[in-house]
Design an enzyme around this catalytic site. Sequence first.
Site, PDB file in Angstrom:
ATOM      1  N   GLY A  17       7.263   0.099 -14.607  1.00 10.25           N
ATOM      2  CA  GLY A  17       5.886  -0.247 -14.920  1.00 10.25           C
ATOM      3  C   GLY A  17       5.651  -1.710 -15.199  1.00 10.25           C
ATOM      4  CG  ASN A  63       3.658  -4.662 -10.069  1.00 10.38           C
ATOM      5  OD1 ASN A  63       3.069  -5.692  -9.785  1.00 10.38           O
ATOM      6  ND2 ASN A  63       4.791  -4.327  -9.515  1.00 10.38           N
ATOM      7  NE  ARG A 100       5.442  15.301   0.168  1.00 11.04           N
ATOM      8  CZ  ARG A 100       6.318  14.397  -0.283  1.00 11.04           C
ATOM      9  NH1 ARG A 100       5.910  13.425  -1.084  1.00 11.04           N
ATOM     10  NH2 ARG A 100       7.591  14.453   0.043  1.00 11.04           N
ATOM     11  CG  MET A 131       8.739   5.010  -6.522  1.00 10.19           C
ATOM     12  SD  MET A 131       8.410   3.768  -5.251  1.00 10.19           S
ATOM     13  CE  MET A 131       9.761   4.101  -4.158  1.00 10.19           C
ATOM     14  NE  ARG A 132       7.083  13.070  -4.906  1.00  6.63           N
ATOM     15  CZ  ARG A 132       8.111  13.678  -4.334  1.00  6.63           C
ATOM     16  NH1 ARG A 132       9.311  13.119  -4.335  1.00  6.63           N
ATOM     17  NH2 ARG A 132       7.943  14.831  -3.718  1.00  6.63           N
ATOM     18  CG  LEU A 139      -0.151  10.063  -3.143  1.00  7.67           C
ATOM     19  CD1 LEU A 139      -1.005   8.846  -3.452  1.00  7.67           C
ATOM     20  CD2 LEU A 139      -0.213  11.093  -4.269  1.00  7.67           C
ATOM     21  CG  HIS A 186       4.883  -1.858   0.796  1.00 11.50           C
ATOM     22  ND1 HIS A 186       5.612  -0.694   0.653  1.00 11.50           N
ATOM     23  CD2 HIS A 186       5.465  -2.551   1.809  1.00 11.50           C
ATOM     24  CE1 HIS A 186       6.585  -0.681   1.551  1.00 11.50           C
ATOM     25  NE2 HIS A 186       6.519  -1.808   2.271  1.00 11.50           N
ATOM     26  CD  GLU A 226      -0.523   4.065   9.765  1.00  7.73           C
ATOM     27  OE1 GLU A 226      -1.750   3.902   9.950  1.00  7.73           O
ATOM     28  OE2 GLU A 226       0.362   3.391  10.340  1.00  7.73           O
ATOM     29  CG  LEU A 227       4.441   5.671   3.588  1.00  5.20           C
ATOM     30  CD1 LEU A 227       3.947   6.037   2.197  1.00  5.20           C
ATOM     31  CD2 LEU A 227       5.843   6.204   3.829  1.00  5.20           C
TER      32      LEU A 227
END
Length: 216
Positions: free
Chosen positions: A12, A14, A65, A90-91, A93, A109, A143-144
């Site tokens: 954490g 950031n 998920r 870190m998941r 979505l 990112h 889109e990741l």
Amino acid sequence: MKNLVVLVSGSGSNLQAILDACEQGKINGRVSAVISNRPGVRGLIRAVQAGADAITIDHKLYASRAEFDAELSRRIDQYQPDFLVLAGFMRILTDEFVNRYVGKMVNIHPSLLPKYTGLQTHQRAIDAGDTFAGATVHYVTPELDGGPLIMQIQVAIAANDDALALSKRVLAAEHALYPQVIQWLCEGRLTLAEGIAHLDQKPLHLPVQMNNTSTC
Ligand SMILES: Nc1nc2c(c(=O)[nH]1)N[C@@H](CN(C=O)c1ccc(C(=O)N[C@@H](CCC(=O)O)C(=O)O)cc1)CN2
Ligand SMILES: NCC(=O)N[C@@H]1O[C@H](COP(=O)([O-])[O-])[C@@H](O)[C@H]1O
């Protein structure tokens, strides 16, 4: 003052940069809640210390998920945030979740997107012989790491860099970049309409290319 909910998965730092900027009046916003998919992480402690609600939704306790995302969405909606901020979350979505918050959800990112989506970004940049690495703040889409870009910061790669050393410098640069972008969001300089309007285009024009900053 805008209402922010921040999603974390780990340290954490950031989040802390954003909390500090809110405290210092550099962001016209308030972090009302921090939600982690992992229990006991430092990001949750930082939330409590800042007076924000600290919530754990352990993804390992959900069969799918989609079920995790449904609970995540239920808790988020209790706060009715103006913006949803991913900060080391870190998941991946689901489309349904992302589309509920499109145009008001951002992520940081650790690469100069569109290069190096996904994980292990610093090692991949080093292995590729790149001279610059960096970080990107972007709108989150299904889109990741493929959403419209908002702003980037470049960090030079040293000849003797390893992934850990580079990651520390990029992280420091992130702590300068993210609060700036969050303030732009809170000021309305990056309107929801702009976010939605650009969802089918990329990369979005980058308003500012910050130089490498070594302090945060
Ligand atoms: N639909 C989207 N979901 C997420 C986005 C996005 O742009 N669209 N951004 C990511 C953040 N991210 C990189 O910036 C990222 C996070 C997680 C992963 C990943 O592979 N996660 C694995 C689990 C990894 C772990 O637990 O250590 C997974 O979810 O199975 C890749 C990129 C946030 N989500
Ligand atoms: N794909 C997402 C991702 O890798 N995000 C990265 O995780 C770190 C979180 O650090 P923090 O928890 O100290 O903010 C940051 O470097 C962020 O860019």
